[in-house]
Design a protein around this motif. Structure first.
Motif, PDB file in Angstrom:
ATOM      1  N   MET A   1     -10.053   3.518  -2.209  1.00 44.22           N
ATOM      2  CA  MET A   1      -9.130   4.368  -1.489  1.00 44.22           C
ATOM      3  C   MET A   1      -9.893   5.558  -0.908  1.00 44.22           C
TER       4      MET A   1
ATOM      5  N   ALA B   1       0.734   4.026  -2.917  1.00 45.40           N
ATOM      6  CA  ALA B   1       0.341   5.393  -2.594  1.00 45.40           C
ATOM      7  C   ALA B   1       1.518   6.358  -2.635  1.00 45.40           C
TER       8      ALA B   1
ATOM      9  N   SER C   1      -3.344   7.492  -9.837  1.00 50.67           N
ATOM     10  CA  SER C   1      -4.031   7.400  -8.541  1.00 50.67           C
ATOM     11  C   SER C   1      -4.469   5.970  -8.264  1.00 50.67           C
ATOM     12  N   PRO C   2      -4.168   5.446  -7.066  1.00 49.82           N
ATOM     13  CA  PRO C   2      -4.732   4.144  -6.706  1.00 49.82           C
ATOM     14  C   PRO C   2      -6.252   4.249  -6.566  1.00 49.82           C
TER      15      PRO C   2
ATOM     16  N   LEU D   1      -2.063   4.037   3.446  1.00 44.28           N
ATOM     17  CA  LEU D   1      -3.107   4.106   2.423  1.00 44.28           C
ATOM     18  C   LEU D   1      -4.454   3.818   3.098  1.00 44.28           C
TER      19      LEU D   1
ATOM     20  N   CYS E   1       0.835  -1.203   0.000  1.00 36.23           N
ATOM     21  CA  CYS E   1       0.000   0.000   0.000  1.00 36.23           C
ATOM     22  C   CYS E   1       0.870   1.254   0.000  1.00 36.23           C
ATOM     23  N   ARG E   2       1.959   1.205   0.769  1.00 40.76           N
ATOM     24  CA  ARG E   2       2.826   2.385   0.832  1.00 40.76           C
ATOM     25  C   ARG E   2       3.462   2.664  -0.521  1.00 40.76           C
TER      26      ARG E   2
END
Ligand SMILES: [Zn+2]
Ligand SMILES: [Zn+2]
Length: 136
Positions: free
Chosen positions: A97, A40, A81-82, A45, A36-37
């Motif tokens: 998200m 993002a 963008s996630p 995140l 996730c890090r």
């Protein structure tokens, strides 16, 4: 269309992707895991878990990649963008998200997950439950 219908909307930074979900969220958390890090490019995140069945992309289609076995993450192919996270183990659910949703204030997180992987200098400054791995 009636105004009292549940509707959650969101999209990416550049506006190419827009989506809506017509069911209430089931959970809101903050993930500290390494993937996730990376996705993002940030220390955490935040995500909101929704039933997946009413997710509709009203504009654009996100790109997808398998971030680990059985896990599909999507992102905007134009701005990066996630957008979402989905695990084969629970296909009825999808994590969107939190900050991609139009009203992030509406989804106050109630827990942290994967704190075992968090960046050392990322100090958690709230009293929320913090799980070293996934929430059990
Ligand atoms: Zn975009
Ligand atoms: Zn994560």
């Amino acid at each position: 269309m009636s105004d009292d219908k549940v509707r959650h909307t969101g999209g990416c930074a550049c506006g190419a992707i827009r989506y809506r979900i017509d069911e209430e969220p089931l959970a809101s958390g903050i993930c500290h895991c390494r993937t996730c890090r990376k996705v993002a490019s940030a220390t955490t995140l935040p995500f909101v878990t929704f039933p997946a069945r009413t997710l509709v992309y009203e504009q654009g289609k996100p790109r997808a990649f398998a971030s680990s076995k059985g896990v599909v993450r999507t992102f905007c192919g134009a701005c990066g963008s996630p957008i979402s996270y989905q695990n084969d183990a629970d296909p009825a659910l999808i994590d969107m998200m939190t900050v991609g949703l139009d009203e992030p204030d509406a989804y106050r997180p109630t827990f942290h997950v994967w704190t075992s992987e968090k960046v050392a200098w990322d100090v958690i400054c709230d009293e929320l439950p913090a799980y070293p791995r996934g929430r059990t």
